[in-house]
Motif scaffolding. Structure first.
Motif, PDB file in Angstrom:
ATOM      1  N   GLU A 211       0.833  -1.204   0.000  1.00 21.44           N
ATOM      2  CA  GLU A 211       0.000   0.000   0.000  1.00 21.44           C
ATOM      3  C   GLU A 211       0.868   1.255   0.000  1.00 21.44           C
ATOM      4  OE1 GLU A 211      -2.684  -0.342   3.282  1.00 21.44           O
ATOM      5  OE2 GLU A 211      -4.036  -1.729   2.226  1.00 21.44           O
ATOM      6  N   CYS A 214       2.047   1.929  -3.367  1.00 25.65           N
ATOM      7  CA  CYS A 214       0.948   2.155  -4.318  1.00 25.65           C
ATOM      8  C   CYS A 214       0.731   0.981  -5.269  1.00 25.65           C
ATOM      9  CB  CYS A 214       1.162   3.446  -5.119  1.00 25.65           C
ATOM     10  SG  CYS A 214       1.082   4.937  -4.102  1.00 25.65           S
ATOM     11  N   TRP A 215       1.149  -0.219  -4.856  1.00 27.84           N
ATOM     12  CA  TRP A 215       0.845  -1.407  -5.636  1.00 27.84           C
ATOM     13  C   TRP A 215      -0.614  -1.791  -5.413  1.00 27.84           C
ATOM     14  CZ3 TRP A 215       5.341  -5.516  -5.243  1.00 27.84           C
ATOM     15  CH2 TRP A 215       6.507  -4.985  -5.819  1.00 27.84           C
ATOM     16  N   LYS A 216      -1.267  -2.225  -6.457  1.00 27.83           N
ATOM     17  CA  LYS A 216      -2.678  -2.607  -6.398  1.00 27.83           C
ATOM     18  C   LYS A 216      -2.814  -4.117  -6.544  1.00 27.83           C
ATOM     19  CE  LYS A 216      -5.103  -1.700 -10.031  1.00 27.83           C
ATOM     20  NZ  LYS A 216      -5.850  -0.984 -11.106  1.00 27.83           N
ATOM     21  N   TYR A 232       0.165  -8.375  -7.755  1.00 32.54           N
ATOM     22  CA  TYR A 232       0.162  -6.923  -7.579  1.00 32.54           C
ATOM     23  C   TYR A 232       0.522  -6.254  -8.897  1.00 32.54           C
ATOM     24  CZ  TYR A 232       0.673  -8.147  -2.586  1.00 32.54           C
ATOM     25  OH  TYR A 232       0.502  -8.656  -1.321  1.00 32.54           O
ATOM     26  N   PRO A 235       1.946   1.051 -10.161  1.00 32.45           N
ATOM     27  CA  PRO A 235       1.206   2.161 -10.783  1.00 32.45           C
ATOM     28  C   PRO A 235       1.874   2.645 -12.057  1.00 32.45           C
ATOM     29  CG  PRO A 235       2.403   2.935  -8.854  1.00 32.45           C
ATOM     30  CD  PRO A 235       2.504   1.431  -8.847  1.00 32.45           C
ATOM     31  N   CYS A 240      -0.462   8.620  -7.222  1.00 30.95           N
ATOM     32  CA  CYS A 240      -0.656   7.935  -5.942  1.00 30.95           C
ATOM     33  C   CYS A 240       0.474   8.272  -4.973  1.00 30.95           C
ATOM     34  CB  CYS A 240      -0.752   6.437  -6.149  1.00 30.95           C
ATOM     35  SG  CYS A 240      -0.913   5.484  -4.599  1.00 30.95           S
TER      36      CYS A 240
END
Length: 476
Positions: A211, A214-216, A232, A235, A240
């Motif tokens: 988090e 900024c990994w999703k 993951y 971005p 972000c």
């Protein structure tokens, strides 16, 4: 000398001769890599088995309960946008074991750089290279890996035994540095799918880190064997980073963005996401195989800028040289060549010209020359930085062919060419070839050194020195 270390190239090729393009060796001679410890230690996980005079690789692994093929298909099922061999071409496999993951991805036109340290399991990378799979020795410890920023389409870790949250997450920050914006990190490990306190503590630490980076999370599933995988995505913009409540890790200083990662300490910062050039939709290369011959995005930035004309000329010259001379006129038996190293790779033109041959090329970019390695990766090829005044991180008798184009003139100013030749002898298989393109003056300096190693040497057209290593070795 069947099965002996000195005769390994003959035996390796005899095993490989039945392999088709894009496939890997499913067996190798036991005496070429006589290390039974891994066989015993991993016998219940089906990594490798001994069968008579051979080592056999069934495609199993700690996380591949149903086999590596099933595991690869499962990843594509839970994340179709990964598009093996089209969108995802260049992969890094961390703690790769015997590199079955990267080996089986070759069938999908995916080129995987596999790495692991030399640990108590012994010789895993040697197993991989003997099978004809790209691999080298490395560890994520205190220094950066020898890759540029933002180059791998995907990074994979299946129980790779790296503590990603160590030192505030610096090992994971290193993966973030080399992962392409929009690229994927695939993590298959017990914290993903087990609920005991130890695994949950690791998982919670990973959640906090990703988090902050900024990994999703784009996929998190468990397969039929009960093995969990989380994927993951990095971005594609800096928005972000700039919107975080806490600037931790901080954003890296801009003036460090183009440093070559050679003896560089790990950094505790997030490199800025490169802003696409005008007219580009993103920094992601176009689909494979078109990306091999299109001018790469990295060739258009300030540090690596080359014109479309220069890129096209380089590609055309290498296509002609390889097709007209290298493959036909120099007496090299290319059917016995699988592992190739280009010691001074430039834009990767030599490797690109060999793309339809059943082999792979390790593109080496010397640290004292132009930094062309981002261009090589953008083209869908693999490589590393290196200083040829030092040893290369690989086992002895690793490569079938070494290629050098106008490398030695610069080296002669900094180190002893005899020592460079000895390192080449160390990593070349018995029966392997060295192909040198250089000035006639430099070729005449190099040839006596290589003859002193009992290599066969031939000078072609006063431009190319072709050498073949024999089975001679110094007396004890």
């Amino acid at each position: 000398m069947p099965g002996s270390a000195a005769g390994g190239i003959q035996d390796a090729c005899s095993v490989a001769s039945e392999q088709r393009h894009g496939e890997i060796n499913v067996s190798i001679w036991y005496n070429n890599v006589p290390h039974p410890k891994l066989i015993e230690y991993k016998k219940d996980q089906n990594w490798v088995r001994k069968s008579g005079d051979y080592l056999v690789f069934p495609g199993g692994g700690t996380q591949f309960k149903e086999g590596v093929t099933s595991y690869i298909q499962f990843i594509e099922k839970i994340l179709p946008s990964i598009e093996w061999g089209k969108h995802t071409r260049v992969v890094l496999d961390v703690g790769c074991g015997v590199a079955s993951f990267g080996g089986y991805l070759l069938d999908k036109s995916v080129l995987t750089m596999s790495f692991a340290p030399k640990d108590e399991h012994e010789a895993q990378i040697q197993f991989a290279l003997e099978r004809g799979i790209p691999a080298f020795l490395a560890v994520i410890g205190t220094q950066k890996l020898t890759f540029p920023d933002n180059v791998f389409d995907m990074i994979h870790c299946a129980r790779c035994r790296v503590h990603w949250d160590a030192d505030g997450g610096m090992p994971l920050l290193e993966l973030n540095r080399i992962l392409r914006p929009g690229g994927f990190f695939i993590w298959s490990a017990t914290p993903v799918y087990r609920s005991d306190s130890r695994d949950q503590n690791v998982w919670n630490a990973m959640v906090a880190l990703t988090e902050a980076f900024c990994w999703k999370v784009v996929a998190k599933e468990t397969d039929a064997a009960g093995i969990g995988v989380v994927i993951y995505q990095k971005p594609v913009s800096n928005s972000c980073y700039e919107g975080r409540k806490a600037d931790n890790p901080p954003i890296c200083l801009q003036n460090r963005s183009h440093e070559i990662s050679w003896y560089s300490p790990l950094g505790y910062c997030l490199p800025r996401i490169p802003v696409p050039q005008s007219g580009q939709e993103s920094n992601w290369p176009i689909s494979w195989p078109e990306r091999l011959t299109n001018r790469p995005p990295s060739s258009q930035d300030g540090s690596n800028s080359i014109s479309s004309e220069n890129f096209l000329n380089d590609m055309t010259q290498w296509d002609m040289l390889v097709s007209k001379i290298y493959l036909h006129d120099l007496g090299i038996d290319w059917l016995k060549v699988r592992n190739v190293m280009d010691m001074n790779a430039g834009f990767g033109g030599f490797a690109a010209a060999l793309i339809n041959q059943p082999l792979w090329v390790m593109n080496v970019v010397p640290i004292h020359g132009p930094d062309t390695l981002p261009i090589i990766f953008d083209r869908g090829l693999i490589g590393v930085y290196h200083d040829w005044c030092e040893a290369f991180n690989t086992y002895p008798r690793t490569y079938d062919l070494l290629h050098s184009s106008f490398l030695f003139g610069g080296l002669a100013q900094r180190c002893d060419l005899v020592e460079v030749a000895m390192e080449m002898d160390r990593i070349l298989r018995p029966g392997g070839w060295v192909l040198v393109q250089d000035t006639i003056e430099m070729l005449q300096k190099i040839q006596p050194i290589l003859i002193s190693l009992h290599w066969e040497t031939t000078l072609h057209n006063q431009k190319f020195l072709v050498c073949k290593k024999g089975l001679w070795r110094p007396a004890n």
